[in-house]
Scaffold this motif. Structure first.
Motif, PDB file in Angstrom:
ATOM      1  N   VAL A   1       9.618  25.862  14.049  1.00 13.06           N
ATOM      2  CA  VAL A   1       8.824  24.703  14.452  1.00 13.06           C
ATOM      3  C   VAL A   1       8.121  24.160  13.209  1.00 13.06           C
ATOM      4  CG1 VAL A   1       6.848  23.897  15.815  1.00 13.06           C
ATOM      5  CG2 VAL A   1       8.488  25.518  16.815  1.00 13.06           C
ATOM      6  N   VAL A   2       8.137  22.844  13.060  1.00 11.86           N
ATOM      7  CA  VAL A   2       7.439  22.197  11.951  1.00 11.86           C
ATOM      8  C   VAL A   2       6.276  21.384  12.526  1.00 11.86           C
ATOM      9  CG1 VAL A   2       7.578  20.538  10.050  1.00 11.86           C
ATOM     10  CG2 VAL A   2       9.475  22.114  10.479  1.00 11.86           C
ATOM     11  N   GLY A   3       5.070  21.727  12.086  1.00 12.26           N
ATOM     12  CA  GLY A   3       3.881  20.996  12.510  1.00 12.26           C
ATOM     13  C   GLY A   3       3.253  20.284  11.330  1.00 12.26           C
ATOM     14  N   GLU A   4       2.101  19.694  11.558  1.00 14.53           N
ATOM     15  CA  GLU A   4       1.415  18.925  10.526  1.00 14.53           C
ATOM     16  C   GLU A   4      -0.072  18.872  10.862  1.00 14.53           C
ATOM     17  OE1 GLU A   4       1.328  17.267  13.840  1.00 14.53           O
ATOM     18  OE2 GLU A   4       3.327  17.685  13.055  1.00 14.53           O
ATOM     19  N   THR A   5      -0.904  18.680   9.873  1.00 12.20           N
ATOM     20  CA  THR A   5      -2.355  18.738  10.061  1.00 12.20           C
ATOM     21  C   THR A   5      -2.917  17.353  10.385  1.00 12.20           C
ATOM     22  OG1 THR A   5      -2.632  18.496   7.664  1.00 12.20           O
ATOM     23  CG2 THR A   5      -2.651  20.740   8.573  1.00 12.20           C
ATOM     24  N   THR A   6      -2.454  16.757  11.479  1.00  6.64           N
ATOM     25  CA  THR A   6      -2.955  15.446  11.864  1.00  6.64           C
ATOM     26  C   THR A   6      -4.310  15.536  12.541  1.00  6.64           C
ATOM     27  OG1 THR A   6      -1.605  15.637  13.849  1.00  6.64           O
ATOM     28  CG2 THR A   6      -0.729  14.292  12.040  1.00  6.64           C
ATOM     29  N   CYS A   7      -4.583  16.639  13.232  1.00  2.84           N
ATOM     30  CA  CYS A   7      -5.901  16.786  13.865  1.00  2.84           C
ATOM     31  C   CYS A   7      -6.252  18.271  13.921  1.00  2.84           C
ATOM     32  CB  CYS A   7      -5.937  16.160  15.261  1.00  2.84           C
ATOM     33  SG  CYS A   7      -5.139  17.125  16.556  1.00  2.84           S
ATOM     34  N   ASP A   8      -7.536  18.551  14.063  1.00  8.48           N
ATOM     35  CA  ASP A   8      -7.999  19.942  14.029  1.00  8.48           C
ATOM     36  C   ASP A   8      -7.451  20.749  15.195  1.00  8.48           C
ATOM     37  OD1 ASP A   8      -9.374  19.465  11.718  1.00  8.48           O
ATOM     38  OD2 ASP A   8     -11.303  19.132  12.691  1.00  8.48           O
ATOM     39  N   GLY A   9      -7.363  20.117  16.374  1.00 10.71           N
ATOM     40  CA  GLY A   9      -6.880  20.844  17.544  1.00 10.71           C
ATOM     41  C   GLY A   9      -5.452  21.316  17.372  1.00 10.71           C
TER      42      GLY A   9
ATOM     43  N   PRO B   1       0.858   4.640  10.233  1.00 10.62           N
ATOM     44  CA  PRO B   1      -0.565   4.319  10.447  1.00 10.62           C
ATOM     45  C   PRO B   1      -1.193   5.034  11.640  1.00 10.62           C
ATOM     46  CG  PRO B   1       0.785   2.532  11.268  1.00 10.62           C
ATOM     47  CD  PRO B   1       1.738   3.539  10.699  1.00 10.62           C
ATOM     48  N   CYS B   2      -1.363   6.330  11.510  1.00 12.60           N
ATOM     49  CA  CYS B   2      -1.980   7.137  12.574  1.00 12.60           C
ATOM     50  C   CYS B   2      -3.497   7.131  12.426  1.00 12.60           C
ATOM     51  CB  CYS B   2      -1.454   8.564  12.491  1.00 12.60           C
ATOM     52  SG  CYS B   2      -2.209   9.701  13.670  1.00 12.60           S
ATOM     53  N   SER B   3      -4.191   7.320  13.536  1.00 13.40           N
ATOM     54  CA  SER B   3      -5.657   7.312  13.506  1.00 13.40           C
ATOM     55  C   SER B   3      -6.234   8.498  12.740  1.00 13.40           C
ATOM     56  CB  SER B   3      -6.218   7.313  14.932  1.00 13.40           C
ATOM     57  OG  SER B   3      -5.893   8.518  15.595  1.00 13.40           O
ATOM     58  N   CYS B   4      -5.401   9.480  12.373  1.00  9.90           N
ATOM     59  CA  CYS B   4      -5.908  10.600  11.570  1.00  9.90           C
ATOM     60  C   CYS B   4      -6.191  10.164  10.134  1.00  9.90           C
ATOM     61  CB  CYS B   4      -4.924  11.768  11.588  1.00  9.90           C
ATOM     62  SG  CYS B   4      -3.362  11.429  10.740  1.00  9.90           S
ATOM     63  N   LEU B   5      -5.647   9.023   9.721  1.00  9.84           N
ATOM     64  CA  LEU B   5      -5.902   8.513   8.380  1.00  9.84           C
ATOM     65  C   LEU B   5      -7.262   7.829   8.322  1.00  9.84           C
ATOM     66  CD1 LEU B   5      -2.478   6.868   7.447  1.00  9.84           C
ATOM     67  CD2 LEU B   5      -3.308   9.128   6.792  1.00  9.84           C
ATOM     68  N   SER B   6      -7.886   7.903   7.173  1.00  6.34           N
ATOM     69  CA  SER B   6      -9.177   7.244   6.997  1.00  6.34           C
ATOM     70  C   SER B   6      -9.286   6.705   5.572  1.00  6.34           C
ATOM     71  CB  SER B   6     -10.324   8.225   7.276  1.00  6.34           C
ATOM     72  OG  SER B   6     -11.571   7.606   7.106  1.00  6.34           O
ATOM     73  N   PRO B   7      -9.390   5.374   5.426  1.00  6.09           N
ATOM     74  CA  PRO B   7      -9.345   4.367   6.486  1.00  6.09           C
ATOM     75  C   PRO B   7      -7.909   4.131   6.948  1.00  6.09           C
ATOM     76  CG  PRO B   7      -9.529   3.288   4.363  1.00  6.09           C
ATOM     77  CD  PRO B   7      -9.607   4.768   4.090  1.00  6.09           C
ATOM     78  N   ASN B   8      -7.774   3.581   8.150  1.00  4.86           N
ATOM     79  CA  ASN B   8      -6.451   3.364   8.722  1.00  4.86           C
ATOM     80  C   ASN B   8      -6.162   1.866   8.823  1.00  4.86           C
ATOM     81  OD1 ASN B   8      -3.983   3.885   9.914  1.00  4.86           O
ATOM     82  ND2 ASN B   8      -4.833   4.158  11.971  1.00  4.86           N
ATOM     83  N   ASP B   9      -6.235   1.190   7.698  1.00  9.76           N
ATOM     84  CA  ASP B   9      -6.014  -0.249   7.691  1.00  9.76           C
ATOM     85  C   ASP B   9      -4.580  -0.613   8.080  1.00  9.76           C
ATOM     86  OD1 ASP B   9      -8.633  -0.576   6.839  1.00  9.76           O
ATOM     87  OD2 ASP B   9      -8.083  -0.546   4.710  1.00  9.76           O
ATOM     88  N   GLY B  10      -3.643   0.287   7.829  1.00 15.48           N
ATOM     89  CA  GLY B  10      -2.249   0.003   8.155  1.00 15.48           C
ATOM     90  C   GLY B  10      -2.034  -0.251   9.628  1.00 15.48           C
TER      91      GLY B  10
END
Length: 382
Positions: free
Chosen positions: A99-107, A300-309
């Motif tokens: 399984v490949v995951g990613e650190t998009t959110c803490d949960g 442009p995911c909401s995990c980005l900051s800032p998420n202007d894209g």
């Protein structure tokens, strides 16, 4: 019309048959890699000779089992992902070798620690800012690390030649998806919102990407051919809705059903797995690792900051699809999308001067009637 329905049934049949096809491919020795996120570079997995497959995460059925281990006030997508794993009710997870995951959110990041107890899980460290000079090099390094992990686990080589071929195949699929998605820009649209989701779902579980391109292109050609003869899927005059926010799935189709039963037309999605993933292609003239890193990091995911894209994409879609209103779907406890909804609301109401409504929900059907009432009033206002 009958020809189009037959083609949609073929797509539904392909989705139903996908677990059996994956089982057969796995038994033939094909490694399987389960993925969850639009940031996962599937081309690297394909270049390793493995099959990338989206894992189950959009049903409320296994959430009760997950809540024996995870907090009840966690995002339903995370709980469903873990619940499917521990109950072994997701055939795609069952056959996954990695399984490949990613650190998009803490949960999700913490859930992957427990998922690793069930199946080997590699977590990619996603840079969450785009305005730092080290973000892109760091992300390219993560792509190369993933390639090394795949090479070691599956005894293969991820060469630049294989990677270039994989990204060419995915670019063709994304072009086919973009071509059919944009049919909804016509007035009236040539597809319903649920039909658009059907095409997206089929592409995710069609493991032969050449077949995926053929099937999607065939449906598009039929839709265009019928439209030239005056046929329309929906009657003119329906308010045109852009849906944005958290990833959609079967449990959240209640929102799309509510919009279209109220007389609206969902003409485009700015959610994971639709234009957010397909609209930008990989630059085939650049070295493949750097080109892939650049493409995926601009998701442009909401995990980005800032998420202007995301704001740029919403502006583009609203204009291209001549949108009348924006519906944002936010999963309970998805804090990044919940906080970012302020920017989306301001963009819609103040800059684009169009109505906006936010629907906060989970995977339970218990609020379907309430959602239908709110959506009905919103569409009537339009």
């Amino acid at each position: 019309m009958q020809e189009i329905e037959i083609m949609y049934e073929r797509l539904r049949g392909g989705i139903q048959q996908a677990p059996v096809e994956l089982k057969e491919l796995h038994e033939q020795g094909k490694p399987v890699v389960g993925i969850y996120c639009a940031y996962t570079p599937v081309e690297v997995i394909m270049a390793a000779g493995a099959i990338p497959v989206s894992l189950c995460s959009t049903s409320g059925a296994p959430i009760a089992a997950a809540e024996e281990f995870l907090p009840r006030n966690l995002c339903p997508l995370i709980k469903a992902s873990y619940g499917f794993a521990i109950t072994d009710k997701c055939p795609y997870f069952h056959f996954s070798d990695l399984v490949v995951g990613e650190t998009t959110c803490d949960g999700k990041k913490k859930m992957y620690e427990y998922l690793n107890r069930i199946r080997p899980t590699h977590v990619m460290q996603l840079p969450q800012t785009l305005d730092r000079p080290d973000s892109l090099p760091l992300w390219e390094k993560e792509l190369r690390l993933l390639a090394s992990v795949l090479e070691e686990r599956f005894g293969t080589q991820v060469t630049e030649e294989r990677l270039s071929e994989a990204l060419r195949i995915k670019n063709r699929e994304h072009r086919a998806l973009n071509d059919i998605f944009t049919l909804a820009a016509q007035n009236p649209p040539l597809m319903t919102g649920l039909e658009t989701l059907l095409v997206s779902d089929f592409s995710r579980v069609c493991f032969d990407k050449e077949r995926s391109v053929r099937e999607i292109t065939a449906v598009r050609d039929q839709l265009v051919a019928h439209a030239t003869k005056g046929w329309r899927r929906m009657e003119p005059g329906r308010p045109r809705i852009l849906v944005t926010g958290c990833p959609l799935g079967k449990a959240l189709e209640k929102v799309i059903v509510a919009i279209e039963e109220a007389g609206g037309a969902v003409v485009c999605y700015e959610n994971c797995g639709n234009f957010k993933s397909t609209r930008e292609l990989v630059d085939e003239t650049q070295p493949p690792f750097s080109a892939l890193a650049a493409k995926y990091l601009r998701t442009p995911c909401s995990c980005l900051s800032p998420n202007d894209g995301r704001m740029d994409l919403l502006r583009d879609l609203a204009g291209e699809f001549r949108v009348d209103g924006v519906v944002e779907v936010i999963l309970q406890a998805c804090h990044t999308y919940a906080v970012e909804s302020l920017r989306v609301r301001e963009l819609a109401r103040q800059e684009l001067e169009m109505p906006y409504i936010a629907i906060e929900t989970d995977y339970s059907p218990s609020d379907a009637e309430q959602i239908a009432t709110r959506i009905g009033a919103f569409v009537e206002m339009l």
